[in-house]
Design a protein around this motif. Structure first.
Motif, short mmCIF file in Angstrom:
data_model
loop_
_atom_site.label_atom_id
_atom_site.label_comp_id
_atom_site.label_asym_id
_atom_site.label_seq_id
_atom_site.Cartn_x
_atom_site.Cartn_y
_atom_site.Cartn_z
N ARG A 68 0.74 -1.10 -0.12
CA ARG A 68 -0.01 -0.06 0.03
C ARG A 68 0.92 1.34 -0.10
NH1 ARG A 68 -1.25 3.14 4.05
NH2 ARG A 68 -0.62 1.53 5.64
N LEU A 69 0.94 2.15 -1.13
CA LEU A 69 1.49 3.59 -1.00
C LEU A 69 0.97 4.22 -0.12
CD1 LEU A 69 1.81 3.45 -5.10
CD2 LEU A 69 3.56 2.56 -3.11
N VAL A 70 2.03 5.09 0.52
CA VAL A 70 1.74 6.14 1.33
C VAL A 70 2.16 7.56 0.92
CG1 VAL A 70 1.72 4.63 3.39
CG2 VAL A 70 3.80 5.78 2.90
N ASN A 71 1.48 8.61 1.35
CA ASN A 71 1.84 9.57 0.87
C ASN A 71 1.78 10.16 -0.87
OD1 ASN A 71 2.21 10.65 3.43
ND2 ASN A 71 4.60 10.05 3.31
N LEU A 72 0.93 9.36 -1.38
CA LEU A 72 0.88 9.41 -2.94
C LEU A 72 0.06 10.57 -3.22
CD1 LEU A 72 1.48 7.39 -5.02
CD2 LEU A 72 -0.65 6.57 -4.76
N ARG A 73 0.87 11.28 -4.23
CA ARG A 73 0.46 12.52 -4.90
C ARG A 73 -0.57 12.22 -5.84
NH1 ARG A 73 5.95 15.62 -6.01
NH2 ARG A 73 6.05 13.87 -7.63
N ARG A 74 -1.23 13.03 -6.09
CA ARG A 74 -2.23 12.73 -7.49
C ARG A 74 -1.42 12.71 -8.67
NH1 ARG A 74 -6.27 17.59 -8.12
NH2 ARG A 74 -6.46 16.99 -6.12
N GLU A 75 -0.76 13.10 -9.02
CA GLU A 75 0.09 13.11 -10.38
C GLU A 75 0.73 11.66 -10.29
OE1 GLU A 75 2.62 16.19 -8.09
OE2 GLU A 75 0.56 16.01 -8.69
#
Length: 86
Positions: A68-75
Motif C-alpha cells: 500500500r503506497l503512502v503519501n501518494l500525490r495525485r499526479e
C-alpha cells in the motif's frame, strides 16, 4: 514499469488498482515493512514509499510483493494507473 529499490536492486511493477501496488523483487519483505523505491519513467525518476502487505516466492530468485503506497500525490497515482492500471 521498471523500479529501483532503495537498496539499489531492480524490481518490476506489475499492477496498480489505485490503492495496492504489486511488483516483483529479488528480495522478500516482511508484512508492515516500509519500502522505498524509484519509478523510472520517460520524464526521469519518481520517488515512492509504501508499506508491505505481503510477499510470496514466484520463482527461485523472485518474489511478488504487494504494498500500500503512502503519501501518494495525485499526479503519481495517475502515472501508476496509466502505466499499470486495470
Amino acid at each position: 514499469m521498471n523500479l529501483r529499490l532503495e537498496s539499489g536492486q531492480d524490481a518490476v511493477g506489475l499492477a496498480f488498482d489505485g490503492n495496492l501496488l504489486t511488483l516483483t523483487s529479488p528480495v522478500a519483505f516482511a508484512p508492515g515493512s516500509p519500502i522505498r523505491f524509484k519509478a523510472i519513467v520517460e520524464a526521469g525518476e519518481r520517488n515512492f514509499e509504501g508499506r508491505v502487505l505481503g510477499s510470496k516466492r514466484i520463482e527461485e530468485q523472485r518474489f511478488e510483493v504487494r504494498l500500500r503506497l503512502v503519501n501518494l500525490r495525485r499526479e503519481d497515482r495517475e502515472l501508476l494507473l496509466t502505466t499499470l492500471g486495470p
